[in-house]
Design a protein around this motif. Structure first.
Motif, PDB file in Angstrom:
ATOM      1  N   ALA A  28      32.009  46.449  34.600  1.00 40.61           N
ATOM      2  CA  ALA A  28      33.269  47.192  34.617  1.00 40.61           C
ATOM      3  C   ALA A  28      33.584  47.638  36.037  1.00 40.61           C
ATOM      4  CB  ALA A  28      33.173  48.409  33.697  1.00 40.61           C
ATOM      5  N   PHE A  29      34.866  47.680  36.351  1.00 41.92           N
ATOM      6  CA  PHE A  29      35.322  48.104  37.670  1.00 41.92           C
ATOM      7  C   PHE A  29      36.360  49.202  37.511  1.00 41.92           C
ATOM      8  CE2 PHE A  29      33.898  43.793  38.141  1.00 41.92           C
ATOM      9  CZ  PHE A  29      33.191  43.814  39.329  1.00 41.92           C
ATOM     10  N   ASP A  43      44.973  45.078  53.565  1.00 41.12           N
ATOM     11  CA  ASP A  43      44.860  46.510  53.858  1.00 41.12           C
ATOM     12  C   ASP A  43      45.824  47.350  53.026  1.00 41.12           C
ATOM     13  OD1 ASP A  43      42.846  46.063  55.701  1.00 41.12           O
ATOM     14  OD2 ASP A  43      44.243  45.886  57.377  1.00 41.12           O
ATOM     15  N   ALA A  44      46.904  46.758  52.527  1.00 41.78           N
ATOM     16  CA  ALA A  44      47.867  47.485  51.708  1.00 41.78           C
ATOM     17  C   ALA A  44      47.391  47.652  50.261  1.00 41.78           C
ATOM     18  CB  ALA A  44      49.217  46.780  51.732  1.00 41.78           C
ATOM     19  N   LEU A  45      46.373  46.901  49.859  1.00 47.84           N
ATOM     20  CA  LEU A  45      45.846  47.015  48.497  1.00 47.84           C
ATOM     21  C   LEU A  45      45.129  48.349  48.322  1.00 47.84           C
ATOM     22  CD1 LEU A  45      44.236  43.470  48.055  1.00 47.84           C
ATOM     23  CD2 LEU A  45      46.344  44.295  46.984  1.00 47.84           C
ATOM     24  N   PRO A  46      45.155  48.923  47.122  1.00 49.45           N
ATOM     25  CA  PRO A  46      44.375  50.131  46.858  1.00 49.45           C
ATOM     26  C   PRO A  46      42.879  49.848  47.061  1.00 49.45           C
ATOM     27  CG  PRO A  46      45.841  49.635  45.012  1.00 49.45           C
ATOM     28  CD  PRO A  46      45.909  48.482  45.950  1.00 49.45           C
ATOM     29  N   GLY A  47      42.121  50.875  47.371  1.00 47.72           N
ATOM     30  CA  GLY A  47      40.688  50.712  47.627  1.00 47.72           C
ATOM     31  C   GLY A  47      39.944  50.030  46.493  1.00 47.72           C
ATOM     32  N   ALA A  48      40.285  50.372  45.241  1.00 48.62           N
ATOM     33  CA  ALA A  48      39.606  49.756  44.099  1.00 48.62           C
ATOM     34  C   ALA A  48      39.910  48.256  44.023  1.00 48.62           C
ATOM     35  CB  ALA A  48      40.007  50.451  42.804  1.00 48.62           C
ATOM     36  N   ALA A  54      36.069  42.271  47.147  1.00 46.76           N
ATOM     37  CA  ALA A  54      34.772  42.226  47.843  1.00 46.76           C
ATOM     38  C   ALA A  54      33.659  41.809  46.875  1.00 46.76           C
ATOM     39  CB  ALA A  54      34.464  43.576  48.469  1.00 46.76           C
ATOM     40  N   PHE A  55      33.706  42.317  45.630  1.00 52.40           N
ATOM     41  CA  PHE A  55      32.712  41.910  44.634  1.00 52.40           C
ATOM     42  C   PHE A  55      32.797  40.413  44.367  1.00 52.40           C
ATOM     43  CE2 PHE A  55      31.920  40.659  40.266  1.00 52.40           C
ATOM     44  CZ  PHE A  55      30.563  40.921  40.175  1.00 52.40           C
ATOM     45  N   ILE A  56      34.012  39.898  44.200  1.00 57.44           N
ATOM     46  CA  ILE A  56      34.185  38.460  43.949  1.00 57.44           C
ATOM     47  C   ILE A  56      33.587  37.655  45.099  1.00 57.44           C
ATOM     48  CG2 ILE A  56      35.903  36.604  43.760  1.00 57.44           C
ATOM     49  CD1 ILE A  56      37.672  38.663  42.252  1.00 57.44           C
ATOM     50  N   PRO A  63      34.299  33.399  50.647  1.00 59.21           N
ATOM     51  CA  PRO A  63      35.369  34.300  51.087  1.00 59.21           C
ATOM     52  C   PRO A  63      36.661  34.063  50.311  1.00 59.21           C
ATOM     53  CG  PRO A  63      34.894  32.663  52.785  1.00 59.21           C
ATOM     54  CD  PRO A  63      33.910  32.449  51.680  1.00 59.21           C
ATOM     55  N   VAL A  64      37.367  35.142  50.029  1.00 58.54           N
ATOM     56  CA  VAL A  64      38.671  35.062  49.374  1.00 58.54           C
ATOM     57  C   VAL A  64      39.711  35.062  50.482  1.00 58.54           C
ATOM     58  CG1 VAL A  64      40.314  36.238  47.863  1.00 58.54           C
ATOM     59  CG2 VAL A  64      37.879  36.190  47.267  1.00 58.54           C
TER      60      VAL A  64
END
Length: 85
Positions: A28-29, A43-48, A54-56, A63-64
């Motif tokens: 779960a995330f 950088d505009a994405l929310p931290g979550a 980053a998990f992916i 790298p994504v």
């Protein structure tokens, strides 16, 4: 060799019997309430959301480079341009 009951594996079960006993391992995330549609950079994405990307990357060891936040062409941004020298 059959896996012991309750054993975890990253390999697809080799037999129908093992497959029938298999259960997915879920993670779960934290979510986010902010709409992503207007995000045009990582950088505009929310931290979550950044943590999820980053998990992916960590889990797949890949790298994504492209992120999509919607179905329109403009809703996709390049995070790391593979053609940049």
């Amino acid at each position: 060799d059959a896996l012991p009951s309750g054993a975890e594996t990253a390999e697809f079960p080799a037999s129908v019997e093992e497959l029938s006993r298999a259960k997915p391992v879920l993670r779960a995330f934290p979510g986010w309430k902010t709409p992503l549609k207007r995000c045009r950079s990582y950088d505009a994405l929310p931290g979550a959301a950044r943590a999820y990307v980053a998990f992916i990357e960590e889990y797949t060891e890949t790298p994504v480079g492209i992120v999509s936040v919607g179905y329109e062409r403009a809703d996709t941004f390049v995070r790391d341009d593979p053609w940049r020298i």
